[in-house]
Enzyme design. Structure first.
Site, PDB file in Angstrom:
ATOM      1  CE  LYS A  13      -2.088  -1.073   3.862  1.00 19.78           C
ATOM      2  NZ  LYS A  13      -1.391  -2.346   4.131  1.00 19.78           N
ATOM      3  NE  ARG A  88      -4.391  -1.289   9.829  1.00 21.25           N
ATOM      4  CZ  ARG A  88      -3.308  -0.788   9.219  1.00 21.25           C
ATOM      5  NH1 ARG A  88      -3.288   0.439   8.776  1.00 21.25           N
ATOM      6  NH2 ARG A  88      -2.250  -1.538   9.061  1.00 21.25           N
ATOM      7  NE  ARG A 127       7.095  -2.399   6.246  1.00 19.57           N
ATOM      8  CZ  ARG A 127       5.762  -2.498   6.247  1.00 19.57           C
ATOM      9  NH1 ARG A 127       5.050  -1.946   5.264  1.00 19.57           N
ATOM     10  NH2 ARG A 127       5.131  -3.152   7.195  1.00 19.57           N
ATOM     11  NE  ARG A 160       6.202  -0.191  10.325  1.00 22.67           N
ATOM     12  CZ  ARG A 160       5.051  -0.358   9.672  1.00 22.67           C
ATOM     13  NH1 ARG A 160       4.914   0.087   8.429  1.00 22.67           N
ATOM     14  NH2 ARG A 160       4.037  -0.972  10.240  1.00 22.67           N
ATOM     15  NE  ARG A 171       1.954  -4.760  11.415  1.00 21.06           N
ATOM     16  CZ  ARG A 171       3.126  -4.600  10.793  1.00 21.06           C
ATOM     17  NH1 ARG A 171       4.242  -5.015  11.371  1.00 21.06           N
ATOM     18  NH2 ARG A 171       3.172  -4.033   9.625  1.00 21.06           N
TER      19      ARG A 171
HETATM   20  P1  ADP Z   1       2.117  -1.872   3.203  1.00 24.69           P
HETATM   21  O1  ADP Z   1       2.095  -0.369   3.231  1.00 24.69           O
HETATM   22  O2  ADP Z   1       0.913  -2.450   2.516  1.00 24.69           O
HETATM   23  O3  ADP Z   1       2.338  -2.482   4.545  1.00 24.69           O
HETATM   24  P2  ADP Z   1       4.694  -1.589   1.770  1.00 24.69           P
HETATM   25  O4  ADP Z   1       4.387  -0.746   0.599  1.00 24.69           O
HETATM   26  O5  ADP Z   1       5.412  -0.959   2.900  1.00 24.69           O
HETATM   27  O6  ADP Z   1       3.341  -2.320   2.285  1.00 24.69           O
HETATM   28  O7  ADP Z   1       5.487  -2.877   1.249  1.00 24.69           O
HETATM   29  C1  ADP Z   1       5.941  -3.898   2.137  1.00 24.69           C
HETATM   30  C2  ADP Z   1       7.323  -4.355   1.712  1.00 24.69           C
HETATM   31  O8  ADP Z   1       7.230  -5.092   0.485  1.00 24.69           O
HETATM   32  C3  ADP Z   1       8.302  -3.217   1.453  1.00 24.69           C
HETATM   33  O9  ADP Z   1       9.579  -3.625   1.877  1.00 24.69           O
HETATM   34  C4  ADP Z   1       8.252  -3.026  -0.068  1.00 24.69           C
HETATM   35  O10 ADP Z   1       9.489  -2.544  -0.597  1.00 24.69           O
HETATM   36  C5  ADP Z   1       7.955  -4.441  -0.568  1.00 24.69           C
HETATM   37  N1  ADP Z   1       7.090  -4.480  -1.748  1.00 24.69           N
HETATM   38  C6  ADP Z   1       6.048  -3.647  -2.047  1.00 24.69           C
HETATM   39  N2  ADP Z   1       5.462  -3.991  -3.206  1.00 24.69           N
HETATM   40  C7  ADP Z   1       6.120  -5.089  -3.660  1.00 24.69           C
HETATM   41  C8  ADP Z   1       5.971  -5.938  -4.827  1.00 24.69           C
HETATM   42  N3  ADP Z   1       5.020  -5.714  -5.749  1.00 24.69           N
HETATM   43  N4  ADP Z   1       6.850  -6.959  -4.953  1.00 24.69           N
HETATM   44  C9  ADP Z   1       7.816  -7.191  -4.027  1.00 24.69           C
HETATM   45  N5  ADP Z   1       7.999  -6.440  -2.916  1.00 24.69           N
HETATM   46  C10 ADP Z   1       7.154  -5.400  -2.725  1.00 24.69           C
HETATM   47  P1  ADP Z   2       1.057  -1.924   7.698  1.00 23.77           P
HETATM   48  O1  ADP Z   2       0.510  -1.407   6.422  1.00 23.77           O
HETATM   49  O2  ADP Z   2       2.351  -2.634   7.530  1.00 23.77           O
HETATM   50  O3  ADP Z   2       0.073  -2.710   8.511  1.00 23.77           O
HETATM   51  P2  ADP Z   2       0.802   0.723   8.967  1.00 23.77           P
HETATM   52  O4  ADP Z   2       1.949   1.642   8.950  1.00 23.77           O
HETATM   53  O5  ADP Z   2      -0.362   1.024   8.092  1.00 23.77           O
HETATM   54  O6  ADP Z   2       1.403  -0.722   8.683  1.00 23.77           O
HETATM   55  O7  ADP Z   2       0.247   0.589  10.451  1.00 23.77           O
HETATM   56  C1  ADP Z   2       1.099   0.325  11.538  1.00 23.77           C
HETATM   57  C2  ADP Z   2       0.288   0.239  12.832  1.00 23.77           C
HETATM   58  O8  ADP Z   2      -0.337   1.520  13.086  1.00 23.77           O
HETATM   59  C3  ADP Z   2      -0.842  -0.760  12.841  1.00 23.77           C
HETATM   60  O9  ADP Z   2      -0.406  -2.073  13.183  1.00 23.77           O
HETATM   61  C4  ADP Z   2      -1.763  -0.150  13.905  1.00 23.77           C
HETATM   62  O10 ADP Z   2      -1.267  -0.407  15.221  1.00 23.77           O
HETATM   63  C5  ADP Z   2      -1.620   1.345  13.658  1.00 23.77           C
HETATM   64  N1  ADP Z   2      -2.632   1.828  12.704  1.00 23.77           N
HETATM   65  C6  ADP Z   2      -2.412   2.373  11.478  1.00 23.77           C
HETATM   66  N2  ADP Z   2      -3.567   2.692  10.878  1.00 23.77           N
HETATM   67  C7  ADP Z   2      -4.563   2.353  11.745  1.00 23.77           C
HETATM   68  C8  ADP Z   2      -5.991   2.404  11.696  1.00 23.77           C
HETATM   69  N3  ADP Z   2      -6.645   2.888  10.633  1.00 23.77           N
HETATM   70  N4  ADP Z   2      -6.676   1.957  12.775  1.00 23.77           N
HETATM   71  C9  ADP Z   2      -6.047   1.475  13.867  1.00 23.77           C
HETATM   72  N5  ADP Z   2      -4.717   1.363  13.966  1.00 23.77           N
HETATM   73  C10 ADP Z   2      -3.964   1.810  12.913  1.00 23.77           C
END
Ligand code: ADP
Ligand code: ADP
Ligand code: ZN
Length: 216
Positions: A13, A88, A127, A160, A171
């Site tokens: 995302k 979420r 990541r 992180r 998660r």
């Molecule tokens: P999210 O915000 O949904 O948690 P991220 O955009 O941070 O996901 O991506 C999670 C990890 O996967 C990051 O280390 C990113 O560089 C990697 N990643 C994102 N998209 C892809 C993809 N299409 N193929 C392989 N790795 C990816």
């Molecule tokens: P990822 O895409 O890898 O799950 P985020 O950076 O979006 O990570 O979120 C990290 C953490 O921040 C979540 O595990 C949660 O604790 C908190 N968080 C983020 N967005 C929300 C939301 N919309 N509602 C509740 N908690 C949230």
């Protein structure tokens, strides 16, 4: 354009949101980034959010909703915005609908980035994030040119606290229990498009752009 990006932790995302925001010139609003910024700055909000985040649990709905409501009412969101990581839960989605109704605006699209569960842990654990500009890398799938250094701003990369296997697994479970119902929620509103998130980063982006261009 008013958009939501849905998908489990590690789906891509944040990676896609950065590119979409640039392409369509709309602010990228990541609730996770907002919390991490507040933790770094040591604010009350940061203190409140940290204990939940460290455990892989969701921050309470009322806390998150208030932040997003304030944010999307700001002037730079008048022409649109991209929500990444919000809503979420169903109560968050309902609250967002109410806020947007009051503002007299509506959602254009909800993009669901689909990735198999077994791939998500590897993505999240590998990541790395830039301390300076929050750009996202992956040690294997999307490495920076110089290890540990951001290509965009030269900042140091870090992992992180919640990107360890145990917390990521929690998660993912939280996602399945609390966030997955949103797929049906937005399907029923005829807003949802599913994108295959297991393709190359550039191809995922291309698919998203095609969907959004055909919307206009
Ligand atoms: P999210 O915000 O949904 O948690 P991220 O955009 O941070 O996901 O991506 C999670 C990890 O996967 C990051 O280390 C990113 O560089 C990697 N990643 C994102 N998209 C892809 C993809 N299409 N193929 C392989 N790795 C990816
Ligand atoms: P990822 O895409 O890898 O799950 P985020 O950076 O979006 O990570 O979120 C990290 C953490 O921040 C979540 O595990 C949660 O604790 C908190 N968080 C983020 N967005 C929300 C939301 N919309 N509602 C509740 N908690 C949230
Ligand atoms: Zn950077």
């Amino acid at each position: 354009m008013r958009l939501i990006l849905l998908g489990p932790p590690g789906a891509g995302k944040g990676t896609q949101a950065t590119s979409i925001a640039t392409e369509f010139n709309i602010p990228h609003i990541s609730t996770g980034d907002i919390f991490r910024y507040n933790i770094k700055e040591g604010t009350e909000l940061g203190k409140k959010a940290k204990s939940f985040m460290d455990q892989g649990l969701l921050v309470p709905d009322e806390v998150v909703v208030e932040i997003v409501e304030d944010r999307i009412k700001q002037e730079d969101c008048e022409k649109g915005f991209l929500l990444d990581g919000f809503p979420r839960t169903v109560p968050q989605a309902v609250a967002l609908d109410e806020v947007m109704n009051k503002m007299g605006v509506s959602l254009d699209k909800v993009i669901n980035i689909q990735v198999d569960k077994n791939i998500l842990v590897e993505r999240a654990v590998g990541r790395r994030i830039c301390k300076g500009c929050s750009a996202t890398y992956h040690i294997q799938f999307n490495p920076s040119a110089t290890e540990g250094i951001c290509d965009k701003c030269g900042g140091n990369l870090y992992q992180r606290d919640d990107d360890n296997e145990a917390t990521v697994t929690t998660r993912i479970d939280v996602y399945l229990n609390e966030t997955l119902p949103l797929i049906e929620y937005y399907e029923n509103k005829d807003k949802l498009t599913v994108i295959d998130g297991q393709q190359h980063i550039d191809k995922v982006f291309e698919d998203i752009v095609n969907v959004l261009r055909s919307e206009k």
